[in-house]
Write a protein that holds these residues in place. Structure first.
Motif, PDB file in Angstrom:
ATOM      1  N   PHE A  70     -22.175  -2.972   0.152  1.00  0.00           N
ATOM      2  CA  PHE A  70     -22.302  -3.971  -0.910  1.00  0.00           C
ATOM      3  C   PHE A  70     -21.516  -5.226  -0.553  1.00  0.00           C
ATOM      4  CE2 PHE A  70     -22.878   0.268  -2.696  1.00  0.00           C
ATOM      5  CZ  PHE A  70     -24.142   0.134  -3.255  1.00  0.00           C
ATOM      6  N   ASN A  71     -20.396  -5.419  -1.186  1.00  0.00           N
ATOM      7  CA  ASN A  71     -19.634  -6.641  -0.910  1.00  0.00           C
ATOM      8  C   ASN A  71     -18.174  -6.406  -1.270  1.00  0.00           C
ATOM      9  OD1 ASN A  71     -19.315  -7.084  -3.808  1.00  0.00           O
ATOM     10  ND2 ASN A  71     -21.485  -7.633  -3.766  1.00  0.00           N
ATOM     11  N   ARG A  72     -17.383  -7.458  -1.088  1.00  0.00           N
ATOM     12  CA  ARG A  72     -15.943  -7.341  -1.272  1.00  0.00           C
ATOM     13  C   ARG A  72     -15.574  -6.959  -2.708  1.00  0.00           C
ATOM     14  NH1 ARG A  72     -11.125 -10.466   0.958  1.00  0.00           N
ATOM     15  NH2 ARG A  72     -12.439 -10.951   2.725  1.00  0.00           N
ATOM     16  N   LYS A  73     -16.215  -7.591  -3.698  1.00  0.00           N
ATOM     17  CA  LYS A  73     -15.869  -7.325  -5.099  1.00  0.00           C
ATOM     18  C   LYS A  73     -16.215  -5.885  -5.488  1.00  0.00           C
ATOM     19  CE  LYS A  73     -14.275  -8.151  -9.164  1.00  0.00           C
ATOM     20  NZ  LYS A  73     -14.901  -8.740 -10.341  1.00  0.00           N
ATOM     21  N   THR A  74     -17.377  -5.422  -5.035  1.00  0.00           N
ATOM     22  CA  THR A  74     -17.773  -4.040  -5.328  1.00  0.00           C
ATOM     23  C   THR A  74     -16.808  -3.063  -4.680  1.00  0.00           C
ATOM     24  OG1 THR A  74     -20.079  -4.713  -5.462  1.00  0.00           O
ATOM     25  CG2 THR A  74     -19.665  -2.367  -5.153  1.00  0.00           C
ATOM     26  N   ALA A  75     -16.429  -3.339  -3.429  1.00  0.00           N
ATOM     27  CA  ALA A  75     -15.497  -2.453  -2.729  1.00  0.00           C
ATOM     28  C   ALA A  75     -14.145  -2.439  -3.437  1.00  0.00           C
ATOM     29  CB  ALA A  75     -15.333  -2.901  -1.280  1.00  0.00           C
ATOM     30  N   TYR A  76     -13.676  -3.620  -3.870  1.00  0.00           N
ATOM     31  CA  TYR A  76     -12.413  -3.708  -4.602  1.00  0.00           C
ATOM     32  C   TYR A  76     -12.495  -2.884  -5.895  1.00  0.00           C
ATOM     33  CZ  TYR A  76      -9.035  -5.547  -7.919  1.00  0.00           C
ATOM     34  OH  TYR A  76      -8.068  -5.644  -8.880  1.00  0.00           O
ATOM     35  N   SER A  77     -13.593  -3.058  -6.634  1.00  0.00           N
ATOM     36  CA  SER A  77     -13.748  -2.366  -7.914  1.00  0.00           C
ATOM     37  C   SER A  77     -13.809  -0.855  -7.699  1.00  0.00           C
ATOM     38  CB  SER A  77     -15.017  -2.848  -8.624  1.00  0.00           C
ATOM     39  OG  SER A  77     -14.967  -4.241  -8.807  1.00  0.00           O
ATOM     40  N   TYR A  78     -14.560  -0.452  -6.663  1.00  0.00           N
ATOM     41  CA  TYR A  78     -14.628   0.970  -6.325  1.00  0.00           C
ATOM     42  C   TYR A  78     -13.227   1.505  -6.010  1.00  0.00           C
ATOM     43  CZ  TYR A  78     -15.180   5.311  -3.974  1.00  0.00           C
ATOM     44  OH  TYR A  78     -15.014   6.628  -3.644  1.00  0.00           O
ATOM     45  N   MET A  79     -12.485   0.738  -5.204  1.00  0.00           N
ATOM     46  CA  MET A  79     -11.145   1.169  -4.787  1.00  0.00           C
ATOM     47  C   MET A  79     -10.231   1.375  -6.001  1.00  0.00           C
ATOM     48  SD  MET A  79      -8.438  -0.890  -2.376  1.00  0.00           S
ATOM     49  CE  MET A  79      -7.965  -2.002  -3.704  1.00  0.00           C
ATOM     50  N   ILE A  80     -10.301   0.455  -6.963  1.00  0.00           N
ATOM     51  CA  ILE A  80      -9.483   0.595  -8.181  1.00  0.00           C
ATOM     52  C   ILE A  80      -9.837   1.895  -8.907  1.00  0.00           C
ATOM     53  CG2 ILE A  80      -9.060  -0.380 -10.486  1.00  0.00           C
ATOM     54  CD1 ILE A  80      -7.653  -1.940  -8.302  1.00  0.00           C
ATOM     55  N   GLY A  81     -11.147   2.183  -9.012  1.00  0.00           N
ATOM     56  CA  GLY A  81     -11.584   3.420  -9.669  1.00  0.00           C
ATOM     57  C   GLY A  81     -11.084   4.652  -8.933  1.00  0.00           C
ATOM     58  N   HIS A  82     -11.215   4.620  -7.605  1.00  0.00           N
ATOM     59  CA  HIS A  82     -10.795   5.775  -6.790  1.00  0.00           C
ATOM     60  C   HIS A  82      -9.278   5.983  -6.906  1.00  0.00           C
ATOM     61  CE1 HIS A  82     -11.854   8.190  -2.932  1.00  0.00           C
ATOM     62  NE2 HIS A  82     -10.713   8.624  -3.407  1.00  0.00           N
ATOM     63  N   ILE A  83      -8.517   4.887  -6.837  1.00  0.00           N
ATOM     64  CA  ILE A  83      -7.057   5.004  -6.990  1.00  0.00           C
ATOM     65  C   ILE A  83      -6.717   5.573  -8.370  1.00  0.00           C
ATOM     66  CG2 ILE A  83      -4.910   3.673  -7.228  1.00  0.00           C
ATOM     67  CD1 ILE A  83      -5.998   1.776  -5.042  1.00  0.00           C
ATOM     68  N   SER A  84      -7.444   5.101  -9.393  1.00  0.00           N
ATOM     69  CA  SER A  84      -7.165   5.590 -10.753  1.00  0.00           C
ATOM     70  C   SER A  84      -7.415   7.095 -10.838  1.00  0.00           C
ATOM     71  CB  SER A  84      -8.009   4.845 -11.787  1.00  0.00           C
ATOM     72  OG  SER A  84      -9.324   5.366 -11.881  1.00  0.00           O
ATOM     73  N   HIS A  85      -8.417   7.576 -10.079  1.00  0.00           N
ATOM     74  CA  HIS A  85      -8.685   9.021 -10.057  1.00  0.00           C
ATOM     75  C   HIS A  85      -7.498   9.772  -9.446  1.00  0.00           C
ATOM     76  CE1 HIS A  85     -11.517  12.502  -9.984  1.00  0.00           C
ATOM     77  NE2 HIS A  85     -10.575  12.934  -9.169  1.00  0.00           N
ATOM     78  N   LEU A  86      -6.993   9.241  -8.336  1.00  0.00           N
ATOM     79  CA  LEU A  86      -5.875   9.923  -7.659  1.00  0.00           C
ATOM     80  C   LEU A  86      -4.627   9.920  -8.547  1.00  0.00           C
ATOM     81  CD1 LEU A  86      -6.299   8.676  -3.971  1.00  0.00           C
ATOM     82  CD2 LEU A  86      -7.260  10.691  -5.078  1.00  0.00           C
ATOM     83  N   ILE A  87      -4.423   8.829  -9.283  1.00  0.00           N
ATOM     84  CA  ILE A  87      -3.270   8.765 -10.193  1.00  0.00           C
ATOM     85  C   ILE A  87      -3.434   9.805 -11.307  1.00  0.00           C
ATOM     86  CG2 ILE A  87      -2.092   7.328 -11.920  1.00  0.00           C
ATOM     87  CD1 ILE A  87      -2.716   4.911 -10.052  1.00  0.00           C
ATOM     88  N   ALA A  88      -4.659   9.914 -11.834  1.00  0.00           N
ATOM     89  CA  ALA A  88      -4.904  10.893 -12.906  1.00  0.00           C
ATOM     90  C   ALA A  88      -4.700  12.319 -12.405  1.00  0.00           C
ATOM     91  CB  ALA A  88      -6.316  10.722 -13.460  1.00  0.00           C
ATOM     92  N   ASP A  89      -4.940  12.538 -11.111  1.00  0.00           N
ATOM     93  CA  ASP A  89      -4.792  13.873 -10.511  1.00  0.00           C
ATOM     94  C   ASP A  89      -3.437  14.049  -9.831  1.00  0.00           C
ATOM     95  OD1 ASP A  89      -7.319  14.603 -11.278  1.00  0.00           O
ATOM     96  OD2 ASP A  89      -8.194  14.616  -9.273  1.00  0.00           O
ATOM     97  N   VAL A  90      -2.467  13.240 -10.201  1.00  0.00           N
ATOM     98  CA  VAL A  90      -1.246  13.137  -9.377  1.00  0.00           C
ATOM     99  C   VAL A  90      -0.436  14.443  -9.284  1.00  0.00           C
ATOM    100  CG1 VAL A  90       0.375  12.351 -11.160  1.00  0.00           C
ATOM    101  CG2 VAL A  90       0.592  11.480  -8.817  1.00  0.00           C
ATOM    102  N   ASP A  91      -0.722  15.413 -10.176  1.00  0.00           N
ATOM    103  CA  ASP A  91       0.021  16.679 -10.078  1.00  0.00           C
ATOM    104  C   ASP A  91      -0.217  17.370  -8.740  1.00  0.00           C
ATOM    105  OD1 ASP A  91      -2.581  16.891 -11.178  1.00  0.00           O
ATOM    106  OD2 ASP A  91      -2.201  18.966 -11.726  1.00  0.00           O
ATOM    107  N   PHE A  92      -1.409  17.199  -8.163  1.00  0.00           N
ATOM    108  CA  PHE A  92      -1.594  17.638  -6.774  1.00  0.00           C
ATOM    109  C   PHE A  92      -2.734  16.880  -6.112  1.00  0.00           C
ATOM    110  CE2 PHE A  92      -3.683  19.940  -3.380  1.00  0.00           C
ATOM    111  CZ  PHE A  92      -2.618  20.160  -2.529  1.00  0.00           C
ATOM    112  N   ASN A  93      -2.443  16.184  -5.060  1.00  0.00           N
ATOM    113  CA  ASN A  93      -3.449  15.601  -4.178  1.00  0.00           C
ATOM    114  C   ASN A  93      -2.981  15.839  -2.744  1.00  0.00           C
ATOM    115  OD1 ASN A  93      -5.371  14.242  -5.945  1.00  0.00           O
ATOM    116  ND2 ASN A  93      -3.737  12.801  -6.419  1.00  0.00           N
ATOM    117  N   PRO A  94      -3.915  16.166  -1.848  1.00  0.00           N
ATOM    118  CA  PRO A  94      -3.516  16.243  -0.430  1.00  0.00           C
ATOM    119  C   PRO A  94      -3.496  14.833   0.162  1.00  0.00           C
ATOM    120  CG  PRO A  94      -5.828  16.885  -0.666  1.00  0.00           C
ATOM    121  CD  PRO A  94      -5.313  16.580  -2.055  1.00  0.00           C
ATOM    122  N   TRP A  95      -2.509  14.044  -0.255  1.00  0.00           N
ATOM    123  CA  TRP A  95      -2.474  12.600   0.028  1.00  0.00           C
ATOM    124  C   TRP A  95      -2.715  12.269   1.497  1.00  0.00           C
ATOM    125  CZ3 TRP A  95      -2.554   9.349  -3.934  1.00  0.00           C
ATOM    126  CH2 TRP A  95      -1.989   9.754  -5.159  1.00  0.00           C
TER     127      TRP A  95
END
Ligand SMILES: [Zn+2]
Length: 176
Positions: A70-95
């Motif tokens: 896609f493009n830079r804005k879509t990638a940025y927006s996706y990245m924010i969503g993905h990071i938010s998922h990892l934060i929500a799962d922070v009790d365990f992630n294989p970082w």
């Protein structure tokens, strides 16, 4: 564990405060589970339901793919969503997968929803996840225009998000 509504609530904050576009931020918020859960729970390919997509490496590769497709804005927006998922799962992630070997906790299985609902379906989880979603949506209402109100809502959001992680671990231990 429950992609909706908890992860959705985190994606909404990504739109509200990080100017992420709706569709990619929501996809980023749920894709880690859509990929990692079936690989473990259905196909038994991976050792745990939080795997490659729950690591910095997975975050990096998926964001890069979004940029190529896609493009830079879509990638940025996706990245924010993905990071938010990892934060929500922070009790365990294989970082640091695949660079670090992890001892994966004995998790519960999405299929237990069908096999043994009482080991996975805790009404209190659904309740707290729904409260998070309600708080996130409330931030768009005109009652939440004041900064003090937003600060109060975000504080409550953070407190519940932290509570649900500590609570979840106890529930899982009790169920296993
Ligand atoms: Zn997850």
């Amino acid at each position: 564990m429950y992609p909706v509504p908890g992860h959705l609530a985190f994606s909404i904050l990504g739109n509200r405060y990080f100017h992420a576009d709706w569709i990619p931020v929501i996809i980023g918020g749920i894709l880690p589970d859509i990929i990692d859960k079936p690989l473990n729970d259905l196909f038994h390919i991976t050792p745990y339901g939080r795997y490659a997509m729950h690591s910095f490496f997975g975050l990096f590769v998926a964001t890069l793919i979004a940029y190529w497709l896609f493009n830079r804005k879509t990638a940025y927006s996706y990245m924010i969503g993905h990071i938010s998922h990892l934060i929500a799962d922070v009790d365990f992630n294989p970082w640091f997968w695949p660079f670090v070997e992890y001892k994966f906790p004995s998790g519960i299985d999405v299929l237990d929803i069908l096999r043994a609902p009482s080991t996975i379906f805790f009404p209190s989880w659904i309740l707290w996840e729904s409260v998070l979603l309600g708080l996130a949506v409330f931030l768009y209402s005109r009652h939440a225009e004041k900064r003090t109100v937003q600060a109060a809502v975000l504080t409550a959001f953070a407190a519940i998000a932290i509570y649900r992680i500590t609570r979840r671990r106890n529930d899982v231990l009790a169920a296993s």
